[in-house]
Design an enzyme around this catalytic site. Structure first.
Site, PDB file in Angstrom:
ATOM      1  CE  LYS A   1     -74.469  14.512 -12.460  1.00 52.36           C
ATOM      2  NZ  LYS A   1     -73.787  15.196 -13.541  1.00 52.36           N
TER       3      LYS A   1
ATOM      4  CD  GLU B   1     -78.098  22.400 -15.205  1.00 52.46           C
ATOM      5  OE1 GLU B   1     -77.958  22.062 -14.012  1.00 52.46           O
ATOM      6  OE2 GLU B   1     -78.406  21.595 -16.102  1.00 52.46           O
TER       7      GLU B   1
ATOM      8  CB  SER C   1     -77.850  12.743  -9.541  1.00 55.94           C
ATOM      9  OG  SER C   1     -78.354  11.492  -9.956  1.00 55.94           O
TER      10      SER C   1
ATOM     11  CG  HIS D   1     -63.919  32.151 -32.244  1.00 49.09           C
ATOM     12  ND1 HIS D   1     -64.732  32.276 -33.346  1.00 49.09           N
ATOM     13  CD2 HIS D   1     -63.074  33.215 -32.276  1.00 49.09           C
ATOM     14  CE1 HIS D   1     -64.372  33.365 -34.027  1.00 49.09           C
ATOM     15  NE2 HIS D   1     -63.377  33.954 -33.396  1.00 49.09           N
TER      16      HIS D   1
END
Ligand code: ARG
Length: 477
Positions: free
Chosen positions: A274, A281, A268, A147
């Site tokens: 970043k 992704e 970024s 979970h």
């Protein structure tokens, strides 16, 4: 226009570009030349085409490049047109006893089996990466989750082996599908076979197929082999997306369990600090695209009446896209995994977090005192609600309150308590089949190394068979 001269006459550019498969056919250009060769050699052996004509056509097939082809509905028409322009009307003998329907189905299978063999080898390499990381991290303690909550301590090797086993099943599914891909529809002609005495077994052998799709109607009309491969790819992508998701999640500052190599990260345009896990992704997202290809292909085939329907042309690009995206994802994730840095201190720090040793404490109480597991669960659950690691006195107090007895009076010692609360001993105790104990992961790793070796040999022998057939066929004059 090779085909429309007799019956239909001209066609507008707009209609031609709508019905054309030329773009996608780039993927089957080489396969088509091989299929042409096999068919010609068989026609010659059967006495269905003069020896000289066959040789002339075979020799110009060597010279044709994809970029030489003029327009046409598809690569089959364009190649035939080109052959005729090079050798004259005798080139028209090449299409004796066949149709574009059996031709295209054969070409797709020839091109697809090559793709699959190359792809399976890349998937094997990803499995090998996971296995060699597992070798390194048999003793690396990590938190195990259910979970997405801390559950029980485990090891990084155990976690990586779980992914490796998943990918091995994916690989086995694909090798199984291969046995149904590498079958020859050639000789089925339009669908009803042909009155020419074509020898289907011979073209099957010349092209390195393992057998025939026998029924000529089935042969031209089924794309179930493509649906099966796309299904296997979609399942694989779902499995890969789970690794991708873990790379994303584990590289956050909140988890901080790993860091991707800079080569697999992006930054970024506005936030200079970043480091984003864009590769992972996109791997996660591409699963959606491959599932889309599968759903498109299934929907195109659904309710198609026998036998060949032009709808089938619309399916093929989905097959190539699904293949390309999955193959790229395997490669990229393999790169991510082989260069990733695990933060083993952080992983160790969290291995016992959230009182993840609670199950072992309950189990130890059962083993030492003989109390029923449910009673131990109740006692430890109550302790957990009050904070984490209890002392022996707190344990006795709670047990007395809930079960009317003190574990320390029933043989449960301080050492037993300490051992139960230690993540490393937790893992060491889990030595049952498939568990995270280092001895068990060692056994699993060597078993998996052996099994991937067997799979690699099997793929190599399939590749050898196909390559030998193609090489022999290319030499035919
Ligand atoms: N381009 C077609 C395809 O991919 C080839 C077969 C065309 N056959 C036909 N009867 N129009 O399916």
């Amino acid at each position: 226009m090779l085909l429309r001269g007799g019956r239909l006459g001209d066609v507008s550019e707009d209609v031609l570009s709508y019905i054309s498969s030329r773009d996608a056919d780039k993927r089957i250009f080489e396969a088509d030349l091989m299929v042409d060769r096999a068919h010609l050699v068989m026609l010659r052996e059967q006495g269905l085409i003069p020896e000289d004509d066959c040789s002339k056509i075979l020799s110009v097939l060597r010279e044709i490049n994809e970029s030489d082809l003029g327009d046409g509905e598809d690569v089959h028409e364009a190649i035939e047109t080109q052959v005729i322009s090079m050798v004259g009307s005798l080139g028209g003998r090449m299409h004796t006893g066949r149709s574009r329907n059996d031709e295209v189905a054969t070409c797709i299978r020839v091109a697809l089996r090559d793709e699959m063999l190359g792809f399976i080898e890349e998937l094997l390499s990803l499995i090998e990466t996971a296995l060699s990381l597992a070798v390194e991290h048999r003793e690396t303690l990590i938190p195990g989750f259910t979970h997405t909550q801390h559950a029980q301590p485990t090891t990084l090797a155990h976690h990586l082996l779980a992914h490796a086993d998943t990918f091995t099943r994916d690989l086995e599914r694909l090798t199984d599908a291969y046995t149904r891909v590498n079958l020859s529809p050639l000789g089925a002609a339009a669908f009803a076979s042909t009155g020419f005495k074509v020898d289907r077994k011979r073209t099957c052998e010349l092209l390195g197929f393992d057998g025939l799709i026998e029924n000529s109607m089935d042969a031209v009309s089924t794309r179930d082999f493509a649906l099966e491969v796309l299904s296997d790819l979609a399942i694989l992508m779902v499995n890969l997306s789970r690794v991708a998701e873990e790379l994303v999640l584990w590289s956050t500052s909140e988890f901080c369990y790993l860091e991707l190599d800079n080569r697999y990260a992006s930054t970024s345009s506005i936030m200079p600090q970043k480091k984003n896990p864009d590769t992972a992704e996109l791997a996660r997202a591409k699963a959606g695209s491959v599932i889309g290809s599968l759903v498109s292909a299934l929907t195109i085939c659904k309710a198609l009446p026998m036998s060949y329907n032009r709808d089938l042309q619309e399916l093929t690009p989905h097959l190539w896209r699904g293949m390309d995206w999955t193959r790229a994802t395997v490669r990229i994730l393999n790169g991510c995994l082989s260069t990733v840095k695990f933060n083993t201190n952080r992983l160790y720090e969290f291995a016992g977090a959230g009182f993840s040793t609670a199950t072992e404490l309950a189990d130890s109480l059962v083993r030492a005192t003989g109390m029923p597991f449910r009673t131990a669960h109740l006692i430890v659950g109550r302790l957990a609600s009050r904070g984490s690691h209890p002392t022996l006195e707190e344990l006795d107090e709670t047990a007395l309150e809930l079960a009317g007895m003190k574990p320390s009076c029933l043989g449960f010692t301080k050492e037993m308590l300490e051992r139960a609360l230690d993540p490393r001993s937790n893992v060491a105790l889990r030595m049952g089949t498939g568990g995270p104990a280092p001895a068990e992961t060692k056994r699993m790793i060597s078993d998996r190394i052996f099994r991937t070796g067997v799979l690699a040999d099997m793929i190599r022998s399939k590749r050898r068979k196909v390559e030998t057939a193609m090489e022999d066929l290319r030499q035919m004059k």
